[in-house]
Design a protein around this motif. Structure first.
Motif, PDB file in Angstrom:
ATOM      1  N   HIS A  44     -12.787  45.543  23.641  1.00 50.48           N
ATOM      2  CA  HIS A  44     -14.206  45.455  24.518  1.00 50.48           C
ATOM      3  C   HIS A  44     -15.148  46.218  23.529  1.00 50.48           C
ATOM      4  O   HIS A  44     -16.367  45.568  23.543  1.00 50.48           O
ATOM      5  N   CYS A  45     -15.073  47.307  22.686  1.00 51.50           N
ATOM      6  CA  CYS A  45     -16.044  47.703  22.089  1.00 51.50           C
ATOM      7  C   CYS A  45     -16.384  47.113  21.116  1.00 51.50           C
ATOM      8  O   CYS A  45     -17.701  47.044  20.658  1.00 51.50           O
TER       9      CYS A  45
ATOM     10  N   ALA B 144     -18.673  44.337  22.330  1.00 51.46           N
ATOM     11  CA  ALA B 144     -19.915  44.856  23.196  1.00 51.46           C
ATOM     12  C   ALA B 144     -20.634  45.205  21.934  1.00 51.46           C
ATOM     13  O   ALA B 144     -22.036  45.180  22.183  1.00 51.46           O
TER      14      ALA B 144
ATOM     15  N   ASN C  54     -17.726  49.469  26.643  1.00 55.56           N
ATOM     16  CA  ASN C  54     -17.997  48.012  26.728  1.00 55.56           C
ATOM     17  C   ASN C  54     -19.299  47.844  27.708  1.00 55.56           C
ATOM     18  O   ASN C  54     -19.612  46.582  27.972  1.00 55.56           O
TER      19      ASN C  54
ATOM     20  N   SER D 157     -16.271  39.244  31.377  1.00 52.44           N
ATOM     21  CA  SER D 157     -17.809  39.693  31.097  1.00 52.44           C
ATOM     22  C   SER D 157     -18.198  39.612  32.248  1.00 52.44           C
ATOM     23  O   SER D 157     -18.392  38.557  33.035  1.00 52.44           O
TER      24      SER D 157
END
Length: 393
Positions: A262-263, A266, A305, A339
């Motif tokens: 996620h990170c 992001a 995120n 998303s």
């Protein structure tokens, strides 16, 4: 399990095996439990024994979920709730009395703001707000009746960062209970207790579940405070269901690996948005342009995120942008594998006045994206084409 890494703790903290020697913890769909005899029943209700009595109080599935969060957050005890807002309300209501006062950061989730402004005044519980960049003003707001210092970090939806160490020192200096909503960061990215928080709250509905399936909330922290929250919740009934606890406990097993991706996604999306001519005010904790970047790096493992940004041409372009989205979901949730885009001013924070929104950093054109686990090139491609459409208003 105290000396293991968080990834191992999330996987190997389990309810005691039954006589069936199952490898995966079973689902305990039972409302109540039986007693051996009258003395066993008496001693159990007198809390002379630590055991399950009724699933509104405890259940093997909820206990396992709580135990994992407690260990991951470096807390002493915890209690699980039916939703994140049930955790926020019950934790505050259990600890506050009529006449008490709360000092809180104004950048709050809309429903938490609603508690402070619409419902707590009924019980003569008052509050004072400080702005995100005015931590030095906090001590001027503290009164003799102030009991709790409350904040989110990162904030929802502006993705601002508060200095948890500074908050912890202020709370300790004035003997306040510091409560941090850690929903955006999760126990994997940030542990507010390390910086002085007394209680940490999560909406487990978000990244902890991670797939948009169930609701849940949890509060962990000091054992004496959790005891008060437990007694309040035992009588008022906001407890988490065994099924949701079972789902969420399994979700925690993959939280670290999910958060890493996620990170990663992001940060790439944030860098794309930051360079785009049609986008302004991109906020992501691990972008060097973020106003609190150094604080974020100090207290967070990764940036999370969630990204906040604005379309330069304003609200009409923002609406056209959202209407042109093809891959990403348009929803009020976050922390999903998919998303998700949200327009806070017209959805999650629509009940706030325009002035309250602006003071919380929520402009009419603000867009919040919860970056999912799709291939990052596909996420960026979808955003790029929708931005192009938005420019044509």
């Amino acid at each position: 399990m105290n000396n293991t890494h968080i990834e191992t703790t999330a996987i190997r903290t389990q309810a005691e095996r039954t006589q069936n020697l199952e490898h995966s913890v079973p689902l305990y769909l039972t409302s109540s439990y039986v007693f051996e005899d009258s003395e066993d029943m008496r001693a159990s209700f007198a809390e002379e024994k630590e055991r399950n009595i009724y699933s509104r109080y405890s259940n093997p599935n909820t206990s396992e979920f709580i135990d994992k969060i407690v260990l991951m957050e470096k807390a002493e005890a915890g209690f699980a709730f039916a939703s994140g807002m049930a955790a926020v309300f019950s934790s505050l209501a259990a600890l506050l009395n009529s006449g008490d006062h709360i000092v809180a950061c104004k950048s709050l989730f809309g429903s938490t703001h609603g508690l402070f402004t619409q419902y707590f005044p009924k019980w003569k519980i008052s509050h004072s707000y400080f702005n995100i960049n005015e931590l030095d003003s906090i001590e001027n707001l503290i009164k003799p009746e102030t009991k709790i210092l409350f904040a989110e970090s990162p904030t929802n939806p502006g993705v601002d960062i508060l200095d948890l160490d500074k908050l912890g020192k202020i709370a300790k200096r004035h003997n306040l209970i510091l409560i941090i909503d850690n929903c955006f960061a999760t126990p994997y990215l940030q542990n507010p207790i390390v910086f002085g928080a007394d209680l940490v709250i999560h909406s487990a509905t978000k990244l902890i579940d991670g797939q948009g399936r169930v609701l849940g909330g949890v509060t962990v922290g000091r054992a004496d405070l959790i005891r008060e929250i437990y007694l309040f919740s035992r009588n008022t009934g906001p407890s988490m269901s065994p099924f949701n606890a079972w789902v969420l406990s399994k979700s925690l097993e993959t939280l670290p690996v999910r958060l890493e991706k996620h990170c990663e996604n992001a940060l790439k999306v944030a860098k794309f948005l930051e360079k785009h001519d049609a986008i302004t005010n991109v906020k992501y904790p691990f972008l060097k342009s973020h106003p609190q970047y150094k604080i974020a790096k100090k207290q967070m493992k990764l940036g999370g995120n969630v990204i906040a940004f604005e379309i330069k041409k304003g609200i009409d372009a923002g609406r056209k942008f959202i209407d042109s989205i093809k891959l990403c979901s348009i929803s009020a949730n976050l922390g999903d594998t998919r998303s998700i885009l949200t327009h806070p001013a017209s959805t999650t924070h629509s009940k706030l006045s325009k002035l309250d929104r602006l003071e919380s950093g929520i402009t009419d054109g603000l867009i919040r994206i919860s970056v999912g686990l799709e291939h990052v090139d596909d996420i960026i491609k979808d955003l790029d084409q929708a931005i192009a459409e938005g420019e044509n208003v």
